[in-house]
Design a protein around this motif. Sequence first.
Motif, PDB file in Angstrom:
ATOM      1  N   LEU A 130      20.770  41.205 -22.382  1.00  0.00           N
ATOM      2  CA  LEU A 130      19.341  40.943 -22.602  1.00  0.00           C
ATOM      3  C   LEU A 130      18.462  42.173 -22.450  1.00  0.00           C
ATOM      4  CD1 LEU A 130      18.915  37.501 -20.825  1.00  0.00           C
ATOM      5  CD2 LEU A 130      19.310  37.974 -23.245  1.00  0.00           C
ATOM      6  N   ALA A 131      18.984  43.255 -21.890  1.00  0.00           N
ATOM      7  CA  ALA A 131      18.167  44.460 -21.732  1.00  0.00           C
ATOM      8  C   ALA A 131      18.003  45.193 -23.062  1.00  0.00           C
ATOM      9  CB  ALA A 131      18.790  45.384 -20.690  1.00  0.00           C
ATOM     10  N   LYS A 132      18.982  45.075 -23.926  1.00  0.00           N
ATOM     11  CA  LYS A 132      18.991  45.817 -25.187  1.00  0.00           C
ATOM     12  C   LYS A 132      17.761  45.506 -26.044  1.00  0.00           C
ATOM     13  CE  LYS A 132      21.879  46.933 -29.119  1.00  0.00           C
ATOM     14  NZ  LYS A 132      23.148  46.695 -29.799  1.00  0.00           N
ATOM     15  N   GLY A 133      17.048  46.557 -26.410  1.00  0.00           N
ATOM     16  CA  GLY A 133      15.892  46.414 -27.289  1.00  0.00           C
ATOM     17  C   GLY A 133      14.636  45.917 -26.604  1.00  0.00           C
ATOM     18  N   ARG A 134      14.651  45.785 -25.289  1.00  0.00           N
ATOM     19  CA  ARG A 134      13.492  45.272 -24.548  1.00  0.00           C
ATOM     20  C   ARG A 134      12.789  46.377 -23.778  1.00  0.00           C
ATOM     21  NH1 ARG A 134      13.898  40.628 -26.000  1.00  0.00           N
ATOM     22  NH2 ARG A 134      15.748  39.382 -25.819  1.00  0.00           N
ATOM     23  N   THR A 135      11.526  46.130 -23.500  1.00  0.00           N
ATOM     24  CA  THR A 135      10.781  46.969 -22.574  1.00  0.00           C
ATOM     25  C   THR A 135      10.815  46.248 -21.240  1.00  0.00           C
ATOM     26  OG1 THR A 135       9.365  47.812 -24.330  1.00  0.00           O
ATOM     27  CG2 THR A 135       8.538  48.011 -22.068  1.00  0.00           C
ATOM     28  N   LEU A 136      11.253  46.964 -20.209  1.00  0.00           N
ATOM     29  CA  LEU A 136      11.338  46.348 -18.891  1.00  0.00           C
ATOM     30  C   LEU A 136      11.188  47.387 -17.801  1.00  0.00           C
ATOM     31  CD1 LEU A 136      14.409  47.170 -17.891  1.00  0.00           C
ATOM     32  CD2 LEU A 136      15.055  45.204 -19.257  1.00  0.00           C
TER      33      LEU A 136
END
Length: 195
Positions: A130-136
Amino acid sequence: MTDIRQARILVLATDGFEQSELLVPVEQLRAKGATVEVAAPEKTMEPGQITAWDGEAAKPGWGQKVKVDRKLAEVRAEDYDAIVLPGGQINPDKLRIEPQAVQLVQDFAAKGKVVAAICHGPWLLAESGLAKGRTLTSFASIKTDMKNAGATWVDKEVVTDKGIVTSRSPKDLDAFVAKIVEEVGEGNHGDRRAA
């Protein structure tokens, strides 16, 4: 849209969770009217409960014990509106090698439910894809892990990316919980798994 007073929220943790990162969200979300349950894998230090790591104490060490409401094997994403993943170094490191824990996080995302992780909790976002392609955001020491998992990492108290909420540390807990309430109120966020 889901009113927080009708919301069901699952906190997934095991021994070694950062004490305040579980207790504060549980207390604040319950105070706002949500039903909050704690789930853990069956194998814990003591049956039916998990033990905190109190990193904020004058002398860090094992902290409070928290009753487990549900075994990890018996919880399903469709029964809840959100999942909260507390940090600490020990807790998420143990959970990210639990296939059922990783699958549960993926299930929450697939069903458009809120996924909230604080401190080292985003390790589960990386493990579940779920981290892939996200801003966090996350605790600063795992910034490189988040980038290696394909995330854009930012240094902010709370970050939201399509219903995935992240925060850095215990000092961000009020903003973290407020954002969880807001995101639950927005309702379903759609399937957020990586394509």
